[in-house]
Design an enzyme around this catalytic site. Structure first.
Site, PDB file in Angstrom:
ATOM      1  N   ASP A  14       0.809  -0.935  -0.630  1.00  0.00           N
ATOM      2  CA  ASP A  14      -0.167   0.213  -0.241  1.00  0.00           C
ATOM      3  C   ASP A  14       0.547   1.121  -0.324  1.00  0.00           C
ATOM      4  O   ASP A  14       1.763   1.801   0.944  1.00  0.00           O
ATOM      5  CB  ASP A  14      -1.166   0.481   1.259  1.00  0.00           C
ATOM      6  CG  ASP A  14      -1.541   1.528   1.553  1.00  0.00           C
ATOM      7  OD1 ASP A  14      -2.161   1.897   0.220  1.00  0.00           O
ATOM      8  OD2 ASP A  14      -2.868   1.026   2.798  1.00  0.00           O
ATOM      9  N   GLY A  36     -10.233   3.742  -6.122  1.00  0.00           N
ATOM     10  CA  GLY A  36      -8.453   3.135  -5.846  1.00  0.00           C
ATOM     11  C   GLY A  36      -7.204   4.126  -5.063  1.00  0.00           C
ATOM     12  O   GLY A  36      -8.158   4.235  -3.581  1.00  0.00           O
ATOM     13  N   ASP A  38      -6.452   6.533  -5.392  1.00  0.00           N
ATOM     14  CA  ASP A  38      -6.433   7.872  -5.235  1.00  0.00           C
ATOM     15  C   ASP A  38      -7.739   8.377  -3.604  1.00  0.00           C
ATOM     16  O   ASP A  38      -6.862   9.131  -2.383  1.00  0.00           O
ATOM     17  CB  ASP A  38      -7.441   8.804  -5.847  1.00  0.00           C
ATOM     18  CG  ASP A  38      -7.465  10.214  -6.217  1.00  0.00           C
ATOM     19  OD1 ASP A  38      -7.379  11.146  -5.174  1.00  0.00           O
ATOM     20  OD2 ASP A  38      -8.414  11.015  -6.506  1.00  0.00           O
ATOM     21  N   THR A 122      -4.046   2.240 -14.723  1.00  0.00           N
ATOM     22  CA  THR A 122      -4.235   0.421 -14.441  1.00  0.00           C
ATOM     23  C   THR A 122      -5.636   0.506 -14.085  1.00  0.00           C
ATOM     24  O   THR A 122      -5.507  -0.815 -14.080  1.00  0.00           O
ATOM     25  CB  THR A 122      -3.289   0.153 -14.353  1.00  0.00           C
ATOM     26  OG1 THR A 122      -2.833  -0.199 -12.975  1.00  0.00           O
ATOM     27  CG2 THR A 122      -1.537   0.287 -15.210  1.00  0.00           C
ATOM     28  N   VAL A 124      -9.461   2.178 -12.794  1.00  0.00           N
ATOM     29  CA  VAL A 124     -10.380   2.691 -13.166  1.00  0.00           C
ATOM     30  C   VAL A 124     -10.261   3.070 -15.154  1.00  0.00           C
ATOM     31  O   VAL A 124     -11.073   2.739 -15.463  1.00  0.00           O
ATOM     32  CB  VAL A 124     -10.564   4.087 -11.875  1.00  0.00           C
ATOM     33  CG1 VAL A 124     -11.967   4.254 -12.619  1.00  0.00           C
ATOM     34  CG2 VAL A 124     -11.042   2.603 -11.029  1.00  0.00           C
ATOM     35  N   TYR A 125      -8.961   3.346 -14.942  1.00  0.00           N
ATOM     36  CA  TYR A 125      -8.300   4.095 -16.063  1.00  0.00           C
ATOM     37  C   TYR A 125      -8.547   2.995 -17.408  1.00  0.00           C
ATOM     38  O   TYR A 125      -8.029   3.696 -18.483  1.00  0.00           O
ATOM     39  CB  TYR A 125      -7.757   5.243 -16.213  1.00  0.00           C
ATOM     40  CG  TYR A 125      -8.416   7.086 -15.553  1.00  0.00           C
ATOM     41  CD1 TYR A 125      -9.626   6.437 -15.422  1.00  0.00           C
ATOM     42  CD2 TYR A 125      -7.083   7.382 -15.180  1.00  0.00           C
ATOM     43  CE1 TYR A 125      -9.681   7.991 -14.717  1.00  0.00           C
ATOM     44  CE2 TYR A 125      -7.872   8.711 -15.275  1.00  0.00           C
ATOM     45  CZ  TYR A 125      -9.373   9.097 -14.515  1.00  0.00           C
ATOM     46  OH  TYR A 125      -9.553  10.477 -14.176  1.00  0.00           O
TER      47      TYR A 125
HETATM   48  N1  AR6 Z   1      -1.285   1.593  -3.147  1.00  0.00           N
HETATM   49  C1  AR6 Z   1      -1.007   1.453  -4.203  1.00  0.00           C
HETATM   50  N2  AR6 Z   1      -1.229   1.347  -5.034  1.00  0.00           N
HETATM   51  C2  AR6 Z   1      -2.972   1.023  -5.299  1.00  0.00           C
HETATM   52  C3  AR6 Z   1      -4.193   1.039  -4.153  1.00  0.00           C
HETATM   53  C4  AR6 Z   1      -2.925   1.392  -2.722  1.00  0.00           C
HETATM   54  N3  AR6 Z   1      -3.351   2.090  -1.869  1.00  0.00           N
HETATM   55  N4  AR6 Z   1      -4.523   1.495  -4.609  1.00  0.00           N
HETATM   56  C5  AR6 Z   1      -4.906   1.001  -5.589  1.00  0.00           C
HETATM   57  N5  AR6 Z   1      -4.053   0.868  -6.511  1.00  0.00           N
HETATM   58  P1  AR6 Z   1      -6.659   3.484  -9.664  1.00  0.00           P
HETATM   59  P2  AR6 Z   1      -6.673   5.249 -12.177  1.00  0.00           P
HETATM   60  C6  AR6 Z   1      -3.334   0.739  -7.380  1.00  0.00           C
HETATM   61  O1  AR6 Z   1      -8.008   2.944 -10.208  1.00  0.00           O
HETATM   62  O2  AR6 Z   1      -6.373   3.711 -13.000  1.00  0.00           O
HETATM   63  C7  AR6 Z   1      -9.842   7.238  -8.832  1.00  0.00           C
HETATM   64  O3  AR6 Z   1     -11.099   7.577  -8.655  1.00  0.00           O
HETATM   65  C8  AR6 Z   1      -4.605  -0.546  -8.621  1.00  0.00           C
HETATM   66  O4  AR6 Z   1      -4.301  -1.638  -8.060  1.00  0.00           O
HETATM   67  O5  AR6 Z   1      -6.811   3.979  -8.546  1.00  0.00           O
HETATM   68  O6  AR6 Z   1      -5.327   6.015 -12.862  1.00  0.00           O
HETATM   69  C9  AR6 Z   1      -9.276   8.753  -9.351  1.00  0.00           C
HETATM   70  O7  AR6 Z   1      -9.773  10.287  -8.854  1.00  0.00           O
HETATM   71  C10 AR6 Z   1      -4.224  -0.086  -9.916  1.00  0.00           C
HETATM   72  O8  AR6 Z   1      -3.057  -0.890 -10.442  1.00  0.00           O
HETATM   73  O9  AR6 Z   1      -6.244   4.497 -10.700  1.00  0.00           O
HETATM   74  C11 AR6 Z   1      -9.626   8.375 -10.556  1.00  0.00           C
HETATM   75  O10 AR6 Z   1     -10.986   9.298 -11.219  1.00  0.00           O
HETATM   76  C12 AR6 Z   1      -3.755   1.446  -9.967  1.00  0.00           C
HETATM   77  O11 AR6 Z   1      -3.002   1.382  -8.182  1.00  0.00           O
HETATM   78  C13 AR6 Z   1      -8.855   7.145 -10.824  1.00  0.00           C
HETATM   79  O12 AR6 Z   1      -9.506   6.681  -9.943  1.00  0.00           O
HETATM   80  C14 AR6 Z   1      -4.034   2.402 -10.705  1.00  0.00           C
HETATM   81  O13 AR6 Z   1      -5.866   2.296 -10.426  1.00  0.00           O
HETATM   82  C15 AR6 Z   1      -8.056   6.715 -11.817  1.00  0.00           C
HETATM   83  O14 AR6 Z   1      -7.930   6.033 -12.520  1.00  0.00           O
END
Ligand code: AR6
Length: 176
Positions: A14, A36, A38, A122, A124-125
């Protein structure tokens, strides 16, 4: 620490727990939080983070903005906005590379010695993980080869499978 790239570390866990100078957030253009990574960062940093984010007037795709880390062990949070995957023909790779570069430029401006990135775009996007990993490794390795700081960049992966993609990309880099 990888022997292949001594300044690049692949970590499974994390990102909110990492005691580095700066962590990078995969945010959206509003910078006002989301799901995610964020959501996890906003929860762990506390409500003062949202208050600072409200003063930033959002962020463009491919750009980055910096805030304090508040309750996180990291000093700073660099919020970047990755591209939504639309099949690869809409400049996604260039925009994703820009996220890594702009984040590193902000880290340099604050003299951050250690910076941790999540796998931007990788989740939600929906950016394909293997392609996103290649962009991340290529862009970060090119940047650090031309800059003394950050001394160490951590690719923080949420799962082992993603970490293996990074290790494979680093191996390819070493063989190039
Ligand atoms: N630590 C490390 N990696 C993580 C964690 C964590 N605590 N949580 C998730 N991941 P995402 P995006 C990984 O969806 O695709 C949000 O709503 C996860 O497994 O968080 O850039 C924002 O507000 C994945 O591989 O980001 C935007 O609206 C990676 O982080 C949107 O999502 C990115 O997944 C951005 O989408």
């Amino acid at each position: 620490m990888s022997e292949i790239a001594p300044r690049i570390d692949v970590h499974v866990g994390d990102i909110t727990k990492l005691a580095v100078d700066a962590i990078v957030n995969a945010a959206n253009t509003s910078l006002l939080g989301g799901g995610g990574v964020d959501g996890a960062i906003h929860r762990a940093a506390g409500p003062e983070l949202l208050a600072e984010c409200r003063t930033l007037n959002g962020c463009k795709v491919g750009d980055a903005k910096l805030t304090k880390g508040y309750k996180l062990p990291a000093h700073y949070i660099i919020h970047t906005v990755g591209p939504v995957w639309q099949g690869g023909g809409k400049g996604e790779a260039q925009l994703l590379a820009s996220c890594y570069r702009r984040s590193l430029e902000l880290a340099v401006a604050k003299d951050c010695r250690t910076v941790a990135f999540p796998a931007i775009s990788t989740g939600v996007y929906r950016y394909p993980k293997d392609q996103a990993t290649q962009v991340a490794v290529d862009t970060v390795s090119a940047f650090i080869s031309q800059n003394a700081v950050p001394e160490t960049v951590v690719f923080c992966c949420f799962d082992q499978q993603t970490a293996e993609l990074y290790q494979q990309a680093l191996l390819r880099l070493a063989g190039a």
